[in-house]
Design a protein around this motif. Structure first.
Motif, PDB file in Angstrom:
ATOM      1  N   ARG A  79       0.794  -1.229   0.000  1.00 52.41           N
ATOM      2  CA  ARG A  79       0.000   0.000   0.000  1.00 52.41           C
ATOM      3  C   ARG A  79       0.822   1.271   0.000  1.00 52.41           C
ATOM      4  N   ASN A  80       1.589   1.506   1.039  1.00 54.19           N
ATOM      5  CA  ASN A  80       2.284   2.782   1.211  1.00 54.19           C
ATOM      6  C   ASN A  80       3.787   2.626   1.036  1.00 54.19           C
ATOM      7  N   SER A  81       4.412   3.706   0.603  1.00 48.23           N
ATOM      8  CA  SER A  81       5.863   3.713   0.415  1.00 48.23           C
ATOM      9  C   SER A  81       6.545   4.304   1.639  1.00 48.23           C
ATOM     10  N   TYR A  82       7.704   3.725   1.961  1.00 47.17           N
ATOM     11  CA  TYR A  82       8.530   4.199   3.066  1.00 47.17           C
ATOM     12  C   TYR A  82       9.963   4.268   2.560  1.00 47.17           C
ATOM     13  N   GLY A  83      10.743   5.205   3.083  1.00 41.93           N
ATOM     14  CA  GLY A  83      12.146   5.286   2.682  1.00 41.93           C
ATOM     15  C   GLY A  83      12.975   6.043   3.698  1.00 41.93           C
ATOM     16  N   THR A  84      14.302   5.916   3.555  1.00 37.13           N
ATOM     17  CA  THR A  84      15.249   6.577   4.450  1.00 37.13           C
ATOM     18  C   THR A  84      16.001   7.652   3.688  1.00 37.13           C
ATOM     19  N   PRO A  85      15.905   8.914   4.140  1.00 37.17           N
ATOM     20  CA  PRO A  85      16.646   9.988   3.478  1.00 37.17           C
ATOM     21  C   PRO A  85      18.157   9.755   3.577  1.00 37.17           C
ATOM     22  N   ARG A  86      18.818   9.658   2.428  1.00 37.97           N
ATOM     23  CA  ARG A  86      20.247   9.346   2.347  1.00 37.97           C
ATOM     24  C   ARG A  86      21.139  10.424   2.985  1.00 37.97           C
ATOM     25  N   ALA A  87      20.892  11.684   2.672  1.00 34.13           N
ATOM     26  CA  ALA A  87      21.787  12.768   3.105  1.00 34.13           C
ATOM     27  C   ALA A  87      21.910  12.841   4.628  1.00 34.13           C
ATOM     28  N   GLU A  88      20.787  12.662   5.330  1.00 33.35           N
ATOM     29  CA  GLU A  88      20.814  12.737   6.791  1.00 33.35           C
ATOM     30  C   GLU A  88      21.683  11.630   7.389  1.00 33.35           C
ATOM     31  N   VAL A  89      21.544  10.408   6.864  1.00 32.66           N
ATOM     32  CA  VAL A  89      22.317   9.271   7.375  1.00 32.66           C
ATOM     33  C   VAL A  89      23.805   9.506   7.126  1.00 32.66           C
ATOM     34  N   GLU A  90      24.152   9.886   5.914  1.00 35.74           N
ATOM     35  CA  GLU A  90      25.562  10.105   5.574  1.00 35.74           C
ATOM     36  C   GLU A  90      26.178  11.206   6.416  1.00 35.74           C
ATOM     37  N   LYS A  91      25.420  12.264   6.687  1.00 42.76           N
ATOM     38  CA  LYS A  91      25.916  13.367   7.523  1.00 42.76           C
ATOM     39  C   LYS A  91      26.256  12.876   8.933  1.00 42.76           C
ATOM     40  N   MET A  92      25.364  12.088   9.544  1.00 43.87           N
ATOM     41  CA  MET A  92      25.607  11.580  10.898  1.00 43.87           C
ATOM     42  C   MET A  92      26.814  10.639  10.917  1.00 43.87           C
ATOM     43  N   LEU A  93      26.904   9.751   9.937  1.00 45.03           N
ATOM     44  CA  LEU A  93      28.025   8.813   9.889  1.00 45.03           C
ATOM     45  C   LEU A  93      29.340   9.549   9.690  1.00 45.03           C
ATOM     46  N   ASP A  94      29.337  10.581   8.852  1.00 46.41           N
ATOM     47  CA  ASP A  94      30.552  11.380   8.639  1.00 46.41           C
ATOM     48  C   ASP A  94      31.008  12.051   9.926  1.00 46.41           C
ATOM     49  N   GLN A  95      30.054  12.376  10.801  1.00 46.10           N
ATOM     50  CA  GLN A  95      30.372  13.028  12.083  1.00 46.10           C
ATOM     51  C   GLN A  95      30.688  12.017  13.183  1.00 46.10           C
ATOM     52  N   GLY A  96      30.599  10.711  12.868  1.00 49.13           N
ATOM     53  CA  GLY A  96      30.896   9.679  13.865  1.00 49.13           C
ATOM     54  C   GLY A  96      29.806   9.497  14.900  1.00 49.13           C
ATOM     55  N   ILE A  97      28.605   9.957  14.615  1.00 48.35           N
ATOM     56  CA  ILE A  97      27.487   9.843  15.555  1.00 48.35           C
ATOM     57  C   ILE A  97      26.814   8.482  15.362  1.00 48.35           C
ATOM     58  N   PRO A  98      26.567   7.727  16.455  1.00 50.42           N
ATOM     59  CA  PRO A  98      25.891   6.438  16.297  1.00 50.42           C
ATOM     60  C   PRO A  98      24.504   6.657  15.704  1.00 50.42           C
ATOM     61  N   ALA A  99      24.240   5.967  14.607  1.00 51.32           N
ATOM     62  CA  ALA A  99      22.981   6.155  13.887  1.00 51.32           C
ATOM     63  C   ALA A  99      22.188   4.858  13.873  1.00 51.32           C
ATOM     64  N   LEU A 100      20.864   4.995  14.031  1.00 53.07           N
ATOM     65  CA  LEU A 100      19.965   3.855  14.030  1.00 53.07           C
ATOM     66  C   LEU A 100      18.874   4.080  12.991  1.00 53.07           C
ATOM     67  N   LEU A 101      18.687   3.088  12.126  1.00 55.18           N
ATOM     68  CA  LEU A 101      17.586   3.105  11.177  1.00 55.18           C
ATOM     69  C   LEU A 101      16.539   2.114  11.651  1.00 55.18           C
ATOM     70  N   GLU A 102      15.299   2.564  11.770  1.00 58.58           N
ATOM     71  CA  GLU A 102      14.168   1.687  12.091  1.00 58.58           C
ATOM     72  C   GLU A 102      13.397   1.519  10.791  1.00 58.58           C
ATOM     73  N   ILE A 103      13.577   0.361  10.140  1.00 56.02           N
ATOM     74  CA  ILE A 103      12.997   0.178   8.814  1.00 56.02           C
ATOM     75  C   ILE A 103      12.390  -1.213   8.671  1.00 56.02           C
ATOM     76  N   ASP A 104      11.765  -1.469   7.538  1.00 59.13           N
ATOM     77  CA  ASP A 104      11.155  -2.765   7.287  1.00 59.13           C
ATOM     78  C   ASP A 104      12.183  -3.722   6.680  1.00 59.13           C
ATOM     79  N   LEU A 105      11.777  -4.963   6.506  1.00 57.86           N
ATOM     80  CA  LEU A 105      12.672  -6.004   5.999  1.00 57.86           C
ATOM     81  C   LEU A 105      13.219  -5.679   4.613  1.00 57.86           C
ATOM     82  N   GLN A 106      12.359  -5.214   3.703  1.00 59.70           N
ATOM     83  CA  GLN A 106      12.819  -4.884   2.357  1.00 59.70           C
ATOM     84  C   GLN A 106      13.904  -3.813   2.403  1.00 59.70           C
ATOM     85  N   GLY A 107      13.679  -2.806   3.239  1.00 58.18           N
ATOM     86  CA  GLY A 107      14.649  -1.724   3.376  1.00 58.18           C
ATOM     87  C   GLY A 107      15.962  -2.219   3.964  1.00 58.18           C
ATOM     88  N   ALA A 108      15.871  -3.093   4.969  1.00 58.72           N
ATOM     89  CA  ALA A 108      17.081  -3.647   5.583  1.00 58.72           C
ATOM     90  C   ALA A 108      17.911  -4.397   4.544  1.00 58.72           C
TER      91      ALA A 108
END
Length: 193
Positions: A79-108
Motif C-alpha cells: 500500500r504505502n511507500s517508506y524510505g530513508t533519506p540518504r543525506a541525513e544518514v551520511e551526515k551523521m556517519l561522517d560526524q561519527g554519531i551512532p545512527a539507528l535506522l528503524e525500517i522494514d525487511l525490504q529496506g534492511a
C-alpha cells in the motif's frame, strides 16, 4: 567484544514495537541519532510530521527516488511507500554519531546490499500470539489491513537468520538496553525506576 559499527539497522515484523523501542531509545539514549523515515501513508493519531515520519505525497516520494535522495525505499503491505533519506544518514556517519535506522525487511535488505558493514538487528515478538494481540489491540488498522499485515509478518519472521542479532521485545526497556549495548553504549537505568 569488537567495536560496534556506527550504522545500526533495526527491522522486524509489523506491530512488534519498532516505534515504541525507537521512542525509548530517543528518550533514554539521546546520543543515538534515529533516522526519520519518509512515508506516503497518512499520520496515525498523535504522530507528528518530522518527528515520527516525514509525511509526503506519492509524487514527492517518486521524485526522491528519481533523484537518489533515498538510501532505501519500499512499498510496504502493498500500500504505502517508506524510505530513508540518504543525506541525513551520511551526515551523521561522517560526524561519527551512532545512527539507528528503524525500517522494514525490504529496506534492511537494500541497506545490506549498499552498506554491508552496518549492524543488522531483528526485533522479534515474544510469540506469534503476542504479535497478533499487539496488532489488533492498537486499533489503527481495519480487519482487512490487519490480515494483510499478519500475512506479511509471517514472511518477515522467517528472515531472522539474515540479521546479525535477534532482540526479543518482551519488555521495551530491556530490548532498548540490549540494542544500546549492541551499539556499544552502556545501558542505563530507566528514570524513576
Amino acid at each position: 567484544m569488537s567495536v560496534p559499527r556506527r550504522l545500526t539497522v533495526m527491522a522486524g515484523p509489523t506491530a512488534v514495537g519498532k516505534g515504541t523501542v525507537s521512542a525509548d531509545i530517543r528518550q533514554r539514549y539521546p546520543e543515538v541519532w534515529l533516522s526519520v523515515s519518509v512515508t506516503t501513508r497518512d499520520p496515525r493519531p498523535g504522530e507528528v510530521d518530522g518527528v515520527n515520519y516525514h509525511f509526503v505525497g506519492p509524487d514527492r516520494f517518486a521524485e526522491m527516488i528519481t533523484n537518489g535522495e533515498l538510501l532505501e525505499w519500499a512499498v510496504v503491505h502493498g500500500r504505502n511507500s517508506y524510505g530513508t533519506p540518504r543525506a541525513e544518514v551520511e551526515k551523521m556517519l561522517d560526524q561519527g554519531i551512532p545512527a539507528l535506522l528503524e525500517i522494514d525487511l525490504q529496506g534492511a535488505r537494500q541497506v545490506k546490499a549498499t552498506m554491508p558493514d552496518a549492524q543488522f538487528i531483528f526485533l522479534a515478538p515474544p510469540s506469534w500470539d503476542e504479535l497478533v494481540r499487539r496488532l489488533t489491540g492498537r486499533g489503527t488498522e481495519s480487519a482487512e489491513e490487519q490480515q494483510r499485515r499478519l500475512a506479511t509478518a509471517t514472511v518477515e519472521l522467517a528472515s531472522q537468520s539474515e540479521f546479525d542479532h535477534v532482540v526479543i521485545n518482551d519488555d521495551v526497556h530491556r530490548a532498548t538496553d540490549e540494542i544500546a549495548q549492541l551499539m556499544g553504549i552502556e545501558p542505563r537505568p530507566v528514570s524513576g525506576a
